[in-house]
Write a protein that holds these residues in place. Sequence first.
Motif, PDB file in Angstrom:
ATOM      1  N   ARG A 108       8.489   4.448   6.268  1.00 33.53           N
ATOM      2  CA  ARG A 108       8.351   5.760   5.638  1.00 33.53           C
ATOM      3  C   ARG A 108       9.708   6.094   5.038  1.00 33.53           C
ATOM      4  NH1 ARG A 108       5.963  10.781   5.700  1.00 33.53           N
ATOM      5  NH2 ARG A 108       7.436  12.488   5.827  1.00 33.53           N
ATOM      6  N   LYS A 139       1.535   5.419  -0.045  1.00 38.42           N
ATOM      7  CA  LYS A 139       1.016   6.776   0.180  1.00 38.42           C
ATOM      8  C   LYS A 139       2.175   7.730  -0.130  1.00 38.42           C
ATOM      9  CE  LYS A 139      -1.133   9.676   3.658  1.00 38.42           C
ATOM     10  NZ  LYS A 139      -1.442   9.819   5.084  1.00 38.42           N
ATOM     11  N   HIS A 178       0.878  -1.162   0.000  1.00 37.82           N
ATOM     12  CA  HIS A 178       0.000   0.000   0.000  1.00 37.82           C
ATOM     13  C   HIS A 178       0.925   1.224   0.000  1.00 37.82           C
ATOM     14  CE1 HIS A 178      -3.620   2.300   0.589  1.00 37.82           C
ATOM     15  NE2 HIS A 178      -2.943   3.041   1.446  1.00 37.82           N
ATOM     16  N   THR A 234       3.834  11.529  -1.393  1.00 37.14           N
ATOM     17  CA  THR A 234       3.716  12.976  -1.599  1.00 37.14           C
ATOM     18  C   THR A 234       4.507  13.332  -2.853  1.00 37.14           C
ATOM     19  OG1 THR A 234       3.707  13.226   0.791  1.00 37.14           O
ATOM     20  CG2 THR A 234       3.972  15.245  -0.501  1.00 37.14           C
ATOM     21  N   VAL A 247       7.403   8.847   0.825  1.00 37.49           N
ATOM     22  CA  VAL A 247       6.448   7.769   0.537  1.00 37.49           C
ATOM     23  C   VAL A 247       6.358   6.842   1.741  1.00 37.49           C
ATOM     24  CG1 VAL A 247       8.262   6.402  -0.633  1.00 37.49           C
ATOM     25  CG2 VAL A 247       5.873   5.898  -1.091  1.00 37.49           C
ATOM     26  N   GLU A 248       5.121   6.399   2.023  1.00 35.48           N
ATOM     27  CA  GLU A 248       4.944   5.373   3.047  1.00 35.48           C
ATOM     28  C   GLU A 248       4.616   4.073   2.328  1.00 35.48           C
ATOM     29  OE1 GLU A 248       3.240   8.416   6.472  1.00 35.48           O
ATOM     30  OE2 GLU A 248       2.065   6.627   5.963  1.00 35.48           O
ATOM     31  N   VAL A 254      -0.998  14.397  -2.565  1.00 33.36           N
ATOM     32  CA  VAL A 254      -0.760  13.078  -1.973  1.00 33.36           C
ATOM     33  C   VAL A 254      -1.582  12.036  -2.726  1.00 33.36           C
ATOM     34  CG1 VAL A 254      -1.017  11.683   0.127  1.00 33.36           C
ATOM     35  CG2 VAL A 254      -0.272  14.068   0.290  1.00 33.36           C
ATOM     36  N   GLU A 255      -0.929  10.945  -3.100  1.00 33.51           N
ATOM     37  CA  GLU A 255      -1.631   9.848  -3.788  1.00 33.51           C
ATOM     38  C   GLU A 255      -1.555   8.617  -2.911  1.00 33.51           C
ATOM     39  OE1 GLU A 255      -0.024   9.085  -7.647  1.00 33.51           O
ATOM     40  OE2 GLU A 255      -0.954  10.889  -8.508  1.00 33.51           O
ATOM     41  N   GLU A 256      -2.668   7.891  -2.809  1.00 30.90           N
ATOM     42  CA  GLU A 256      -2.692   6.704  -1.957  1.00 30.90           C
ATOM     43  C   GLU A 256      -3.384   5.575  -2.706  1.00 30.90           C
ATOM     44  OE1 GLU A 256      -4.071   7.648   1.955  1.00 30.90           O
ATOM     45  OE2 GLU A 256      -3.607   5.640   2.698  1.00 30.90           O
ATOM     46  N   TYR A 257      -2.756   4.407  -2.775  1.00 32.78           N
ATOM     47  CA  TYR A 257      -3.324   3.300  -3.561  1.00 32.78           C
ATOM     48  C   TYR A 257      -2.617   1.990  -3.203  1.00 32.78           C
ATOM     49  CZ  TYR A 257       0.865   4.708  -6.112  1.00 32.78           C
ATOM     50  OH  TYR A 257       2.158   5.061  -6.419  1.00 32.78           O
ATOM     51  N   ASP A 258      -3.272   0.865  -3.543  1.00 30.06           N
ATOM     52  CA  ASP A 258      -2.624  -0.445  -3.423  1.00 30.06           C
ATOM     53  C   ASP A 258      -1.826  -0.714  -4.691  1.00 30.06           C
ATOM     54  OD1 ASP A 258      -3.602  -0.967  -0.945  1.00 30.06           O
ATOM     55  OD2 ASP A 258      -5.092  -2.445  -1.586  1.00 30.06           O
TER      56      ASP A 258
END
Length: 354
Positions: free
Chosen positions: A309, A199, A197, A201, A282-283, A207-211
Motif C-alpha cells: 500500500r 486499487k 492489480h 483512491t 494506491v494498493e 476508488v478505482e480498481e482494475y488489473d
Amino acid sequence: MSEERTVVAMVGNPVSGKGRGAVTYERVLDLMIEAGERHGFDVIDLTGSSFDDSLRRTREESDRYGHLVVAGGDGMISLGANAVGCSGKPLGIVAIGSGNDFARGLGLPVNRIETAVEGIVGAIVRGSHIDVDMGRVTSLPGGDGEPIDRFYGGMLNCGLDASINDRANHSHLPGGSLRYFAAVLVEVTRLKRYGYHIKATLVDGSVEEYDLLTPMITVANSRHAGGGLEISPYSRFDDGLLDLVWIDHMPNPIEIADAISKGYNGRLLASHVFGWKRVRDVEITRADEGAEPPVLMSDGEYVGSVPVRVEAQRRALRVLVPPAVAAEHRADDGSRTLAALERDHRDPVTGVFI
Ligand SMILES: Nc1ncnc2c1ncn2[C@@H]1O[C@H](COP(=O)(O)OP(=O)(O)OP(=O)(O)O)[C@@H](O)[C@H]1O
C-alpha cells in the motif's frame, strides 16, 4: 540560565557519486564545523558503515540532535526521510550523488558543496524551511518478504523503472545521467508486461480498481528520475498527492524515441504511451495474469516486493531551504501544473486524454 545549543547531526555516504562521496563529505563536515563555530551550533557525525547502520544511528540517537544534514545522492534522501520524516525535525540536503533528483526538483544546489552548505547554515540560523509530502510504502498481507514500512521523497519504482534504476546503480559509466540513459536503452529492448492489480483512491475520493499489465509503473512524489528525466512533470511537493505514471501500451520504436525526447523536455506525459493518474493512496498487488513484477525501489534503494500500500503523507518532511527557495515554493499555487495538464490535454482528475 544558559540556553541549550543547537546540535546538527550529519550523515555522509562514502560510496555516493561513484566513490567521490568519501572525499566530498570530509569537506562538507569541515565547512559545517567551521559554520557551527561561527554561529554557535554543534555538529556531530552519525555516518555508519552502511545505509542501514547510518539509519539505525540517526534513529537511536535522535534525542541528541535538532537538525539532520545528509550528504550524498537520492539514497540519502531516503535515509533522511526515514530518520526524521513526520518528526518536525528539519532535514538539510547536500546533493553530491550521481542523480540528485530530489534536490533538483526542490531547486536546491546540485554538486555545489559550498553553496549547499551556505544555504543550509543560513536556513538553520534563520529557521527557514518548507514542508514537503512523502510517500509511505507498507506491505499488505500475502507477501513473503520482510515486512515493509518505509518513507520516500522521490519515487517508488515498481517495474521497468526499478530495473533501469538497478542497472544504473551497477553501471561503470561516469555521471548519473549517462548511466541512466544507457540503462534506459538496454532495458527498453527487454520489455515485459508485469501483472499488477491496482486499487487507487483518486483526488475526489473515488476508488478505482482494475488489473494493469504493463512494463512500468511508478508512484511519484517528485518530478525527476535518472539525473533530470522528468518522469512525473505534474508532481508537486505539497499537494498531499502522489502521481501514478505507467506505460499504457507496448510502444513501437517511433513512440519510444518520441517519448524519450519528450521526457528530456518535461513533456513525457504528452506522449500517449504513458498513463497518468493522481492518487491519495494506491494498493498494488499481483494480478492473475502477466509476469511476476520485479523488486520495488524507492529513492534508488531496494524496498521489497508487492503486495504493498502506498499513501501520500502530506507535508510530513521538513526541509531546510534558503529563504528564496522557500518563497518560490510558497508562490507555486499549482497554476503552472494546471497549464501543463491543459497543454498536454489531460483531465486533472481522471488523468485520461481529453
Ligand atoms: N555509509 C554507507 N556506507 C556504504 N554504502 C552506503 C552508506 N550509506 C548509503 N550507502 C549506499 O550507497 C548507495 C548510493 O547512495 P546515493 O544514492 O547517496 O548515491 P548515488 O547513487 O551516487 O546518487 P543518486 O541516487 O542520486 O544517483 C546506496 O545504495 C546506499 O544504500
